[in-house]
Design an enzyme around this catalytic site. Structure first.
Site, PDB file in Angstrom:
ATOM      1  CD  GLN A 190      -2.986  -0.806   0.307  1.00 12.77           C
ATOM      2  OE1 GLN A 190      -3.366   0.328  -0.030  1.00 12.77           O
ATOM      3  NE2 GLN A 190      -3.893  -1.566   0.025  1.00 12.77           N
ATOM      4  CE1 TYR A 218      -7.846 -10.661  -8.224  1.00  9.52           C
ATOM      5  CE2 TYR A 218      -9.839 -10.126  -6.707  1.00  9.52           C
ATOM      6  CZ  TYR A 218      -9.237 -10.684  -8.115  1.00  9.52           C
ATOM      7  OH  TYR A 218     -10.188 -10.573  -8.967  1.00  9.52           O
ATOM      8  CG  ASN A 223      -2.700  -4.327   3.981  1.00 16.06           C
ATOM      9  OD1 ASN A 223      -2.019  -3.719   5.002  1.00 16.06           O
ATOM     10  ND2 ASN A 223      -3.578  -3.555   3.563  1.00 16.06           N
ATOM     11  CG  ASP A 299      -7.764  -4.498  -2.391  1.00 16.60           C
ATOM     12  OD1 ASP A 299      -7.959  -3.748  -3.271  1.00 16.60           O
ATOM     13  OD2 ASP A 299      -6.599  -4.184  -1.579  1.00 16.60           O
ATOM     14  CB  CYS A 324      -7.450   0.936  -6.616  1.00 15.79           C
ATOM     15  SG  CYS A 324      -7.232  -0.474  -7.777  1.00 15.79           S
ATOM     16  CD  GLU A 358      -7.524   1.897  -2.765  1.00  9.49           C
ATOM     17  OE1 GLU A 358      -7.049   0.921  -2.278  1.00  9.49           O
ATOM     18  OE2 GLU A 358      -6.829   2.641  -3.465  1.00  9.49           O
TER      19      GLU A 358
END
Length: 366
Positions: A190, A218, A223, A299, A324, A358
């Site tokens: 990120q 994904y 994260n 994501d 995104c 985002e």
């Protein structure tokens, strides 16, 4: 905006425009007012890449203007972390008068953390040899003598020389708990760490009180899946990139998490496995039927979800979608809104002073 000047006085107006734009795009699917998460107005980017321009005896970072393609000299970069700015000055000073390190150097990439660690990659159009390594080690030691916690990497065609290591470990405070994330050079991380913390805390908030298990497609270096593990019985996550999977496995151990399993496969392959279309050796020892997936987290890349994955995620009571690219999110929502409704909507200002947005949505089955 220029690379060396951020229009901080325009930040509020630009953010307000994004809120209006997102609300307008989401109008066919929801009348919710977005929850808005602001970025720091400067020093928010934790990574940056610059071409290196050789100008006689001089040497400096450049970027190319996206419209005119003209070169722009960059000696400081206030969008990037303060550590990147320190390193930019120190790297040029260390390389400019060193023929071995300077010769055929065409790019420098910087990756930093809030915990003040850095990996700097030097990219060359030449073979790297022992002499290069010796000079690079001397530069690394000189940088560390300036209290810069840095690791250097040399890259050339089919060559990668990591002097010590090719990763750094980030430490993020997430909802009262410190999370450790290994970040590997040349892998996705990120870019805006302060925004990442807010995204993780929002995802935790919208999934609190969850029942059952979480499936994530994904997952990168884990994260989201590792931060969300505290809200679920078990988490199963997929990722295709080998370095990211290895980092995710490290992060599971570093954070003492025992309810997350990472498998290396594409989202499309996992869809086939879930539907019983194909069997995969990589899933041996994993009993998919034992999971009670109540929530799926996606994501996806800028292209959004493909039609097969769209169909697959509709089978779950709750869909948590971080996007995104709101344009492809809205395209996906044309399908997903047939079976699910938008419960929560958030705007994350990951990329200040740009058109990019985002956003996050929580969808629940109708």
């Amino acid at each position: 905006m220029t690379p060396e000047h951020l229009p901080t006085e325009q930040y509020e107006a630009q953010l307000a425009e994004k809120v209006v734009r997102l609300q307008s795009m989401m109008a066919p699917f929801s009348d919710l007012v977005p929850e808005v998460f602001r970025s720091p107005v400067s020093h928010y980017r934790m990574r940056a890449e610059f071409r290196i321009w050789h100008d006689g005896d001089d040497l400096y970072h450049i970027i190319f203007d996206q419209q005119t393609k003209s070169r722009i000299r960059v000696d400081s970069f206030p969008a990037a972390s303060e550590l990147i700015n320190q390193l930019m000055t120190a790297m040029i000073a260390g390389v400019r008068n060193n023929p071995v390190l300077r010769h055929k150097l065409f790019q420098i990439d910087y990756l930093t953390t809030l915990s003040n660690q850095a990996v700097v990659s030097l990219l060359y159009h030449k073979k790297l040899d022992d002499e290069w390594r010796q000079e690079a080690e001397a530069l690394r030691d000189a940088l560390r003598a300036q209290n810069l916690n840095v690791h250097l990497i040399g890259r050339a065609t089919k060559t990668k020389i990591a002097l010590d290591q090719d990763y750094i470990d980030e430490r993020l405070p997430v909802a009262g708990k410190e999370m450790i994330y290994r970040q590997v050079e040349n892998s996705f991380t990120q870019p805006n760490a302060a925004m990442n913390i807010q995204m993780l805390e929002w995802a935790l908030d919208v999934t609190k009180g969850s029942k059952g298990d979480l499936l994530e497609l994904y997952c990168g270096n884990g994260n989201f899946s590792l931060a969300l593990a505290r809200n679920f019985d078990r988490v199963l996550a997929t990722e295709i990139a080998k370095p990211s999977v290895a980092a995710a496995q490290y992060n599971i151990a570093a954070n003492h998490i025992d309810n997350v399993q990472i498998i290396r496969m594409a989202a499309e392959e996992f869809t086939q496995a879930m539907n019983g279309v194909r069997e995969f050796n990589r899933l041996q020892g994993i009993d998919l039927k034992s999971y009670q997936f109540e929530t799926i987290f996606v994501d996806p890349p800028r292209s959004g979800l493909d039609s097969e994955t769209e169909k697959m995620v509709q089978a779950y009571p709750r869909i948590l979608y971080i996007s995104c690219n709101p344009e492809t999110l809205c395209k996906n929502l044309e399908t997903l809104s047939q079976t699910h409704k938008v419960e929560r909507l958030a705007l994350f200002d990951q990329f200040p002073y740009t058109h990019h947005m985002e956003c996050g949505v929580l969808l629940t089955a109708k």
